[in-house]
Design an enzyme around this catalytic site. Structure first.
Site, mmCIF file in Angstrom:
data_model
loop_
_atom_site.group_PDB
_atom_site.id
_atom_site.type_symbol
_atom_site.label_atom_id
_atom_site.label_comp_id
_atom_site.label_asym_id
_atom_site.label_seq_id
_atom_site.Cartn_x
_atom_site.Cartn_y
_atom_site.Cartn_z
ATOM 1 N N GLN A 1 0.828 -1.205 0.000
ATOM 2 C CA GLN A 1 0.000 0.000 0.000
ATOM 3 C C GLN A 1 0.864 1.258 0.000
ATOM 4 O O GLN A 1 1.696 1.429 0.901
ATOM 5 C CB GLN A 1 -0.868 -0.022 1.268
ATOM 6 N N GLY A 2 0.681 2.131 -0.977
ATOM 7 C CA GLY A 2 1.494 3.347 -1.043
ATOM 8 C C GLY A 2 0.682 4.598 -0.755
ATOM 9 O O GLY A 2 0.113 5.206 -1.662
ATOM 10 N N SER B 1 1.361 6.986 2.541
ATOM 11 C CA SER B 1 2.121 8.042 3.225
ATOM 12 C C SER B 1 3.280 8.545 2.388
ATOM 13 O O SER B 1 3.887 7.792 1.636
ATOM 14 C CB SER B 1 2.695 7.509 4.534
ATOM 15 N N SER C 1 4.653 -0.998 3.949
ATOM 16 C CA SER C 1 4.947 -2.298 4.553
ATOM 17 C C SER C 1 5.243 -3.330 3.474
ATOM 18 O O SER C 1 4.467 -3.452 2.526
ATOM 19 C CB SER C 1 3.754 -2.802 5.365
ATOM 20 N N GLU D 1 -8.481 -0.364 7.199
ATOM 21 C CA GLU D 1 -7.167 -0.483 7.821
ATOM 22 C C GLU D 1 -7.287 -0.330 9.331
ATOM 23 O O GLU D 1 -6.665 -1.048 10.100
ATOM 24 C CB GLU D 1 -6.230 0.576 7.246
#
Lengths: 371, 390, 371, 390
Positions: free
Chosen positions: B135-136, B138, B170, B253
């Site tokens: 997951q991109g 931040s 992550s 999330e």
């Protein structure tokens, strides 16, 4: 009641210490030592000795500066701000205070060596997971012209490199404190990998021989000598923790002013403001307890336990809150190893346990106050 | 298939038998930690034959994604049966056959926002553990302000040209694909120019670098995009309206982190630790804190169940999931502080091992930061749940 | 695990109760009763009985509605919202549950009288400052065809007006529960002026005669009957407290939206927002514990102590926080007697102690969880 | 006079002897509560001959106001001697001879802002307990926003015509005079049109009504001004700049409330209560809270002393007094919660008596509201002490 503001001498001492440490032992120094798996810097300790810190509690006739407990706590407070690891607490506070409780040339010589930076000490009392001197089980039995020690000590701070060990042992009718060369046959030291990179060791004693003059104070009566030493160590450790907390708080307030999010400095968010204000209030209360402990130790070492336990309990709680808020308010960056705040968090945890945790000191206070 | 059973209790019995016959003994150790799990993906190395067998058998029943539609390989179970499923799995201590951000996050987003084509393309490989996603979201310096996306995707006719940097990704170093927020309109207001883009990590110009945390080596990475070309068809939902998808996923999330953080699906419990030490807490301060922590943990666990029941009954949890995130993380941190205190000096030694009390303690501090800070969660509750002004 | 969402029936029951109570027993009703020094409103209880509440736990064959514990807790929750004082907990929950544990026509008749609103009960167990049934010292000694009771009970809720008393007494080889007419010779009841205006009495027993058939359950074995009754009472009290907390919270959020200071609604201040959000989170966790306790009591009364103690502990902590925040956020007006919030604060304190405080229930949980 | 002794230790011995000879036995019970104190004023009824004798003797030595200048009847003691004074008083449990808002608040304000004429007029009657003052700051609906003063004083040439209402006026029904904030300029910005005015309560148009609190009958009143004529000479300081005096006094008030609230000069301590019950706390939760409360209370007491030492050394405490107010009040509330828990069911009975655990507990809730709420205090710390923006 003693005056609770810092004296001019104390302010000057703190200022000099700060300049010295910012130069020679900023947090980056700890980081280097950790990365090199090093827990003692003899050069730094030599220079600290030259500043007169090693002999802060050594009488003048033994070559010390005899500045008193309040001064020792001022130094510890500054050490705490940049997380300096050094033999200061074990050697110059705890061992020096123990040695001052006995008379004789042997003790005077040891104190002189401490003042010159010539020898370092470690205090070997803990055996279990919690600080409990009275539960110590390491055995010293009488044997001919001396004693034989068998048993194990854990979490001996500065124990992997110290030249000498103060060892608490169970003897016939009580406990006895021994002052031993750390290299004596039968002693095996294993350095622990502590989370905060402070030196500590597990030490095994297998048939270690001690002579009569290795007994510090009287046989079967360790506490007359040890209790004041522990008390001084607890107070200095509390001062170190209050320095740690103050520095973590300073970094946090600085970050709150500088860091911008959603178009404004995050320090303008009221919820963070209130938490910072609460934390500062806690620091102020702890600062008073620290000052008071130093004054009480200097006034009446034997009756200072209430003041000292108050200082250690408060410093423990405050440091824990300060580092938790620091990490939280710094956000993700605070969690990275590249940033220093994690070191503060780890050191706070270790210091919380050493020489008695919050609960231990709370119970001391309870006893003294009849709760 | 198992799921063709009509009656829920009949389903339970059938499932129980099937699990008894098909779950390898090795997979019944109740392990719930990330390192023991199978994450799948192109480069996945099974830790054992049993792990592989277990995954394959569960894929065959649609039980890697028990509630997803059957047309994409899911189990199509409704809530009552999902509950039965987890109860029966827990009863024998069965590991989940597959965990992934594809299952937890991208899948639900595609089911809600994706085109039929996208669902058919991306969902089955997730179900079968063939493609591993990361997951991109931040970006450096953005912190809680997730919408301040600076990674830009320029329209180059048939493709986008992506440049920028993500942080806290992550497992980026192990993932095959990434779902990312990118800025497709520089001029629009902050929340209006963002798109939700799927990018193959093998594309030229994508690189990653791991982040070292205070708790040691971590699963987090920095991810860099340097003139990366991405087909326009890889946008999910409407161009420039990716923030809607992002918000939807943030809710998912939160639930995920809160459940994990609360240690209800694994981790050390106070009672367990005490039992293992064969001791009772006598010290007043520690005992009082332990009891409060236990009480709040039990109440939190019940709340997670209640919210799931509500969701299954069609009452969307929505913004209240911020509470789960907030409470779950605070509780987890309290519990770890307490466990460190209980262990005393025994927990001050640490060789950097991940599966240790100090590592878990340090790691727990990130819970209230990652996936939206506690402060952001409290703001969501105050404004969106309680309707306070401003 | 049982489903933890309210059923359609429960929602309807709550709605009906709310309408009924807003009409007949808003907080102003409590204020009137307090100002008149009145602790029981027989008319209100008669109407509550007519709603079927008095017999909520009475079997249908005894004329009750037998709605179960979850339903009783829904009613208690609504009673708590407007701080209604009534014999509901003592009579319809505690006494009814106790009576259901025994068979025989005598118990059935008593249950029937409860359902009709014909008799009220009070539970006389406490003797000291803290809830501790096992420490009960009131003595019942065998005497001819019965027993003679001597001793004192304190904080007997609803004890000043109840028709009958359930009295826990120490007997030869254990404890025994007696079901006595409250007007029996030798019983002296003194109404206590409780801070929350709930009825309670100190009751003296001087040579009070009891017959064999006054023993509820078995001789020397009070707990088989009493434990489930206490458990049900604790759960219903927890539900009442959660209602109290929810209402105080509702008033507070309303005030935050409406009250303006420094030119804006005070609910726009971030620090207050975060505190309100934390409080709401706590209420949510407590709501789950309450629902769960009801479900567990209905499923397995004997093994519901963990769920019940969890509910009471959580409700106690949450109500305390809710009223403290309510008073603080309302500011000066909240401190005045003319405003209702003070009543919530006082009731929360009394309910915190009744049937076991936070600590008591925490220890119950500790035992069941091995901590 | 005693205070003519030159050496501090000589002063101590002299004072000790004087106290031994002059403090009536009845006045040595250590009572520090408001109801036992002598408040003075035109209508004061001495509770005993001893109370009267004690007051007169202390007035004779300037010791009702030990640090005030001797020209107004004060003792002129510097900090070291003031400390000695309080130590020696405490040693024999001597009551203060006189307490009043005149001593605590108006006096310091006049010494700093008043004209010579005003000092000569108003200070000596305060020192001698002849005039009792009350404070008129808060107004209905203003809450924490103290500067939103609506009570107006219109300029009528030689006098002001005052109309409006004050609330939370302690002892207004017993006071002879009131010092009040009034609005003298309707047009100016909120903080700029306020004046600090002294008003004789016997003036026509002044009336009061007591306020009943949740803790029972209270010392608080509402005070009404209905066309009240006040001479212009009664303004202290500069017209329209009364807010400066108000702020100065708020600092004083904070210190006063914090010291009182912390229970250091009276009230029930945990240790005392336990000793009186001949019990020790064994219950984990209560014990843990009691220990924490004791620890924080001791540290707070030391902090009060440290701040006084600093002030005496010329380092003004200033805005940091907000911390004393905040911490003192929070601590007092925690202590009372705890005492109620310790007393259990024994503390649930209450006949409205003021000198009781339940009354003190209820009353303690006001500590964090009166004299500036805890929220206001935290804001002062954040912005003025820590320099946070906004």
């Amino acid at each position: 009641m003693a005056n609770l503001i810092e004296t001019e001498e104390e302010r000057m001492l703190a200022g000099a210490a700060r300049r010295f440490l910012d130069d020679l032992a900023p947090v980056s120094h700890l980081r280097q030592m950790r990365d090199r798996m090093q827990t003692h810097d003899p050069d730094l300790w030599y220079q600290m000795s030259a500043m007169g810190w090693a002999g802060v509690l050594v009488p003048e006739q033994a070559g010390g500066d005899d500045m008193g407990f309040s001064a020792a706590m001022v130094i510890a407070h500054e050490l705490g701000k940049t997380l300096v690891i050094s033999p200061f607490l074990s050697t110059s506070v705890i061992a020096a205070t123990a040695l001052r409780q006995v008379s004789g040339s042997q003790a005077t010589e040891a104190l002189a060596s401490i003042a010159s930076g010539g020898i370092t000490y470690a205090l070997a009392i803990d055996e279990g997971a919690k600080f409990a001197p009275e539960a110590s089980q390491l055995r010293a039995r009488r044997d001919g012209n001396g004693y034989v020690l068998d048993g194990q000590k854990t979490f001996v701070v500065d124990g992997s490199f110290a030249d000498r060990l103060l060892v608490l042992a169970r003897t016939d009718n009580g406990q006895t404190l021994f002052d031993l060369d750390a290299e004596r046959p039968g002693i095996r030291r294993d350095r622990m990998k502590t989370i905060d990179s402070r030196d500590a060791a597990t030490i095994r004693f297998d048939g270690v021989r001690a002579d009569f003059d290795n007994v510090l104070g009287h046989f079967d009566d360790a506490m007359t000598v040890l209790a004041p030493a522990i008390r001084a160590g607890q107070a200095a450790l509390a001062a170190e923790m209050s320095g740690l907390a103050a520095a973590a708080f300073g970094m946090t307030v600085g970050y709150l002013k500088e860091r911008r999010q959603f178009g404004v400095a995050i320090g303008s968010f009221q919820a963070l403001q209130h938490r910072a204000a609460i934390l500062w209030s806690e620091l102020e209360l702890t600062a008073s307890a620290i000052l008071n402990a130093g004054r009480m130790l200097d006034q009446d070492l034997d009756n200072a336990q209430l003041a000292v336990s108050l200082a250690k309990a408060r410093a423990t709680a405050t440091a824990k809150l300060a580092v938790a808020e620091a990490v939280q308010m710094h956000g993700g960056i605070g969690m990275t190893d590249a940033f220093d705040i994690g070191f503060y968090m780890k050191r706070a945890r270790v210091s919380a346990e050493w020489l008695g945790d919050y609960s231990y000191h709370a119970e001391q206070i309870a006893q003294l106050r009849g709760i | 298939m198992l799921i063709d059973q009509q009656d829920t209790e009949a389903f339970r019995l059938e499932l129980r038998q099937w699990l008894a016959a098909n779950c390898p003994a090795e997979m019944r150790d109740g392990a719930r930690d990330e390192t023991a799990a199978c994450w799948g993906g192109r480069s996945w190395q099974f830790s054992s034959e049993a792990q592989k067998t277990w995954l394959e058998r569960m894929i065959g029943q649609g039980l890697t994604t028990p509630t997803w539609p059957r047309e994409y390989g899911g189990g199509g179970l409704e809530r009552a049966r999902e509950k039965v499923f987890f109860e029966e799995m827990a009863a024998i201590g069965a590991r989940l056959p597959l965990v992934s951000f594809g299952i937890w996050m991208l899948g639900p987003a595609l089911l809600k926002f994706g085109t039929d084509e996208q669902k058919r393309t991306y969902l089955p490989p997730i179900v079968r553990g063939e493609i591993r996603w990361c997951q991109g979201y931040s970006e450096p310096g953005a912190g809680s302000d997730l919408a301040s996306v600076a990674t830009r995707a320029e329209d180059r006719g048939d493709h986008y040209l992506v440049n920028g940097q993500k942080i806290w990704t992550s497992y980026a170093d192990k993932a095959d694909w990434i779902f990312a927020l990118v800025r497709t309109d520089q001029e629009a207001p902050k929340h209006k120019g963002i798109s939700f883009l799927l990018i193959d990590m093998q594309t030229k110009g994508v690189s990653t670098r791991p982040i070292r945390l205070i708790s040691g080596a971590s699963v987090f990475c920095e991810t860099f995009f340097d003139d990366v070309e991405v087909p326009k068809a890889n946008v999910v939902g409407v161009v420039n309206q990716g923030w809607d998808i992002a918000k939807y996923l943030l809710t998912h999330e939160r639930e995920m982190i809160s459940a994990g953080a609360a240690g209800l699906t694994g981790g050390r419990s106070i009672a367990q630790v005490l039992a293992s030490q064969d001791s009772r807490l006598t010290d007043a301060t520690l005992r009082a804190r332990a009891l409060e922590c236990e009480i709040d943990g039990l109440a939190f666990g019940l709340t997670l169940e209640r919210y799931k029941d509500q969701a299954a009954a069609g009452q969307a949890v929505g913004d209240a999931s911020a509470m789960l995130k907030y409470m779950g993380c605070e509780l987890n941190q309290r519990r770890h502080e307490l466990l460190m205190g209980m262990a005393g000096m025994a927990a001050l030694e640490w060789d950097g091992d991940h599966d240790s009390l100090p590592a878990d303690w340090l790691r727990s501090r990130a819970n209230s930061i990652e996936g939206g800070t506690s402060e952001v969660m409290l703001g969501i509750i105050a404004k969106r749940v309680l309707g306070l002004p401003g």
